[in-house]
Enzyme design. Structure first.
Site, PDB file in Angstrom:
ATOM      1  N   ARG A 121       0.819  -1.229   0.000  1.00  0.00           N
ATOM      2  CA  ARG A 121       0.000   0.000   0.000  1.00  0.00           C
ATOM      3  C   ARG A 121       0.847   1.271   0.000  1.00  0.00           C
ATOM      4  O   ARG A 121       0.403   2.331   0.411  1.00  0.00           O
ATOM      5  CB  ARG A 121      -0.964   0.041   1.186  1.00  0.00           C
ATOM      6  N   LYS A 143       2.272  11.007 -11.973  1.00  0.00           N
ATOM      7  CA  LYS A 143       1.543   9.926 -12.663  1.00  0.00           C
ATOM      8  C   LYS A 143       2.465   8.729 -12.745  1.00  0.00           C
ATOM      9  O   LYS A 143       3.583   8.838 -13.249  1.00  0.00           O
ATOM     10  CB  LYS A 143       1.189  10.348 -14.089  1.00  0.00           C
ATOM     11  N   GLU A 240      -5.914  15.375 -13.063  1.00  0.00           N
ATOM     12  CA  GLU A 240      -6.278  15.586 -14.472  1.00  0.00           C
ATOM     13  C   GLU A 240      -7.796  15.563 -14.700  1.00  0.00           C
ATOM     14  O   GLU A 240      -8.314  14.780 -15.493  1.00  0.00           O
ATOM     15  CB  GLU A 240      -5.595  14.533 -15.364  1.00  0.00           C
ATOM     16  N   ASN A 248      -1.958  17.373 -22.984  1.00  0.00           N
ATOM     17  CA  ASN A 248      -2.133  16.345 -24.021  1.00  0.00           C
ATOM     18  C   ASN A 248      -2.089  16.923 -25.427  1.00  0.00           C
ATOM     19  O   ASN A 248      -2.319  16.194 -26.402  1.00  0.00           O
ATOM     20  CB  ASN A 248      -3.462  15.604 -23.813  1.00  0.00           C
TER      21      ASN A 248
HETATM   22  N1  LIG Z   1       4.206   9.796 -16.083  1.00  0.00           N
HETATM   23  C1  LIG Z   1       4.131  10.749 -16.966  1.00  0.00           C
HETATM   24  O1  LIG Z   1       3.585  11.821 -16.714  1.00  0.00           O
HETATM   25  C2  LIG Z   1       4.754  10.548 -18.324  1.00  0.00           C
HETATM   26  C3  LIG Z   1       4.890  11.632 -19.200  1.00  0.00           C
HETATM   27  C4  LIG Z   1       5.517  11.425 -20.426  1.00  0.00           C
HETATM   28  C5  LIG Z   1       5.989  10.152 -20.766  1.00  0.00           C
HETATM   29  N2  LIG Z   1       5.829   9.129 -19.885  1.00  0.00           N
HETATM   30  C6  LIG Z   1       6.325   7.786 -20.222  1.00  0.00           C
HETATM   31  O2  LIG Z   1       7.736   7.859 -20.356  1.00  0.00           O
HETATM   32  C7  LIG Z   1       8.157   6.777 -21.197  1.00  0.00           C
HETATM   33  C8  LIG Z   1       9.157   7.302 -22.199  1.00  0.00           C
HETATM   34  O3  LIG Z   1      10.279   7.789 -21.486  1.00  0.00           O
HETATM   35  P1  LIG Z   1      11.732   7.831 -22.152  1.00  0.00           P
HETATM   36  O4  LIG Z   1      11.624   8.490 -23.464  1.00  0.00           O
HETATM   37  O5  LIG Z   1      12.653   8.332 -21.144  1.00  0.00           O
HETATM   38  O6  LIG Z   1      11.977   6.280 -22.489  1.00  0.00           O
HETATM   39  P2  LIG Z   1      12.894   5.155 -21.785  1.00  0.00           P
HETATM   40  O7  LIG Z   1      12.728   5.163 -20.340  1.00  0.00           O
HETATM   41  O8  LIG Z   1      12.587   3.910 -22.521  1.00  0.00           O
HETATM   42  O9  LIG Z   1      14.361   5.653 -22.107  1.00  0.00           O
HETATM   43  C9  LIG Z   1      14.778   5.670 -23.454  1.00  0.00           C
HETATM   44  C10 LIG Z   1      16.096   4.920 -23.618  1.00  0.00           C
HETATM   45  O10 LIG Z   1      17.131   5.736 -23.093  1.00  0.00           O
HETATM   46  C11 LIG Z   1      17.935   4.969 -22.203  1.00  0.00           C
HETATM   47  N3  LIG Z   1      18.515   5.904 -21.263  1.00  0.00           N
HETATM   48  C12 LIG Z   1      17.926   6.557 -20.245  1.00  0.00           C
HETATM   49  N4  LIG Z   1      18.780   7.421 -19.699  1.00  0.00           N
HETATM   50  C13 LIG Z   1      19.939   7.305 -20.375  1.00  0.00           C
HETATM   51  C14 LIG Z   1      21.185   7.973 -20.311  1.00  0.00           C
HETATM   52  N5  LIG Z   1      21.424   8.957 -19.440  1.00  0.00           N
HETATM   53  N6  LIG Z   1      22.164   7.622 -21.180  1.00  0.00           N
HETATM   54  C15 LIG Z   1      21.933   6.654 -22.123  1.00  0.00           C
HETATM   55  N7  LIG Z   1      20.771   6.015 -22.246  1.00  0.00           N
HETATM   56  C16 LIG Z   1      19.777   6.339 -21.381  1.00  0.00           C
HETATM   57  C17 LIG Z   1      17.006   3.928 -21.634  1.00  0.00           C
HETATM   58  O11 LIG Z   1      17.724   2.821 -21.154  1.00  0.00           O
HETATM   59  C18 LIG Z   1      16.153   3.603 -22.861  1.00  0.00           C
HETATM   60  O12 LIG Z   1      16.827   2.664 -23.658  1.00  0.00           O
HETATM   61  C19 LIG Z   1       6.911   6.222 -21.857  1.00  0.00           C
HETATM   62  O13 LIG Z   1       6.589   4.999 -21.252  1.00  0.00           O
HETATM   63  C20 LIG Z   1       5.858   7.267 -21.553  1.00  0.00           C
HETATM   64  O14 LIG Z   1       4.575   6.707 -21.464  1.00  0.00           O
HETATM   65  C21 LIG Z   1       5.240   9.302 -18.674  1.00  0.00           C
END
Ligand SMILES: NC(=O)c1ccc[n+]([C@@H]2O[C@H](COP(=O)([O-])OP(=O)(O)OC[C@H]3O[C@@H](n4cnc5c(N)ncnc54)[C@H](O)[C@@H]3O)[C@@H](O)[C@H]2O)c1
Length: 370
Positions: A121, A143, A240, A248
């Site tokens: 929890r 989120k 939201e 969005n």
């Molecule tokens: N919670 C929210 O409000 C919110 C908002 C926007 C996006 N998201 C979510 O975020 C995710 C996308 O995030 P992302 O683009 O960071 O993707 P990700 O977490 O998959 O990272 C992208 C790639 O970069 C690599 N990486 C991360 N940091 C690194 C670094 N410093 N050096 C080298 N490689 C590195 C990771 O290992 C991965 O291969 C999606 O799942 C999306 O739905 C959530």
């Protein structure tokens, strides 16, 4: 620099940025009272190899933390991963007095936040985002979530971390594909809520920025500004219900681009790249529906092209995208609802668009092919 995200009485999370961020983290860990009975670091394989040593060199108390590693990639933001992590936490004796540190991009902060907020929890957690997208968007706003099969973010919670520590030094190992992905969310946040940031982006050449070292002040400024704007919006509407929906913008059609690219055998678009293309279509809709000036729409297109590559669409792709939009989570009983721009820095949510208007906006995008 310290910002605060207040999401209710007694629910403030400190967000630390700047060159002293690891000192702040050291102090934060030292001041926890009572101290955690165990510390876990969740990371993925790639973030681990690029970032874990940097972190533990700067914060030596974390050398003793238990590291939980998952493979990198969106497909691991799944119930299977969550179950795997709950099992490990249970096996290792994690309790509500443990601390989970999420070190990685948005996949890790979403998944880790979800696992922590549901295990027993609720276990306290902090985020150390390492991708640009994580720094400016995913780690901010409370989120958490996982995907349900192919449907993104269907399961999740609203739970603010205890704190967020943002070190731009981590950007040094990100390639331009990932940097551009995060930069699209900076463009979006400026467009929906901050004309000053939008004007500032207009004075930057993206190709120059991508070549700059991550410790350059400009990165720090852009990230801090984006985080502050997102906090301002989230504080007014944590769950939201209305205002937060403006974030969005670009996402309804952007998610359709993203999903299309993942379903077909073409190169997958990064999340941010897809949102950038979605912003072009939704800027077109904004001119039609919410009074955006067509000159501002053209400025948005110039901001996106040519740095983000044009993604060719065939006629049959339109059917896929329209079907996807139909089933998108933002669909209301009366039709797909969009967050659109009145002007740069000023957005509204809940705009209903007819299928014919959506198709027209995608056709507008298709006509931009050179
Ligand atoms: N919670 C929210 O409000 C919110 C908002 C926007 C996006 N998201 C979510 O975020 C995710 C996308 O995030 P992302 O683009 O960071 O993707 P990700 O977490 O998959 O990272 C992208 C790639 O970069 C690599 N990486 C991360 N940091 C690194 C670094 N410093 N050096 C080298 N490689 C590195 C990771 O290992 C991965 O291969 C999606 O799942 C999306 O739905 C959530």
């Amino acid at each position: 620099m310290r910002l605060t995200l207040n999401t209710g009485p007694g629910k403030a999370a400190g967000i630390y940025t700047g060159s002293t961020v690891f000192q702040e983290l050291n102090a934060f860990l030292g001041n926890l009272s009572p101290g955690p009975d165990s510390i876990f670091i969740l990371t993925d394989k790639q973030s681990r190899s690029c970032c874990l040593e940097v972190l533990t060199c700067a914060v030596s108390s974390l050398l003793a933390a238990e590291v939980l590693e998952i493979p990198a990639g969106e497909k691991n933001k799944s119930l299977k991963s969550a179950e795997h992590l709950w099992n490990i936490l249970a096996f290792k004796g994690a309790s509500r007095r443990s601390l989970l540190i999420n070190l990685g991009g948005g996949v890790i902060t979403d998944l880790g936040g979800f696992v922590a907020s549901t295990f027993k929890r609720g276990v306290p957690f902090i985020h150390i985002p390492t991708s640009l997208l994580g720094m400016v968007d995913a780690a901010i706003g409370g989120k958490t979530g996982i995907n349900l099969g192919d449907i993104k973010n269907q399961i999740g919670t609203f739970q603010n971390p205890e704190a967020i520590f943002i070190s731009t030094g981590f950007l040094g190992t990100l390639d331009s594909y990932e940097l551009l992905s995060g930069f699209a969310e900076i463009i979006k946040i400026a467009l929906v809520a901050d004309i000053c940031l939008w004007k500032k982006l207009g004075s930057i050449r993206l190709q120059d920025l991508l070549k700059m070292k991550p410790d350059k002040e400009i990165w720090e400024d852009l990230i801090s500004a984006s985080v502050a704007i997102k906090c301002r919006i989230v504080e007014q509407d944590f769950r939201e219900k209305n205002l937060r929906e403006i974030l969005n913008f670009g996402h309804t059609i952007g998610h359709a681009f993203e999903s299309l690219s993942l379903q077909t055998n073409r190169n997958p678009l990064s999340h941010g790249h897809a949102i950038a293309l979605g912003m072009i279509c939704e800027s077109y809709l904004s001119v039609m529906k919410s009074g955006l000036d067509s000159g501002d729409r053209d400025a948005i297109i110039r901001m996106i092209f040519p740095d983000y590559e044009y993604y060719p669409l065939h006629r049959k792709d339109l059917d896929f995208m329209m079907e996807f939009i139909e089933y998108d989570k933002k669909r209301r009983s009366s039709g797909a609802c969009f967050s659109l721009l009145r002007s740069p820095g000023n957005a509204i949510s809940g705009e209903r668009c007819e299928p014919g208007e959506i198709i027209e906006s995608i056709d507008f995008y298709r006509a931009l092919e050179r």
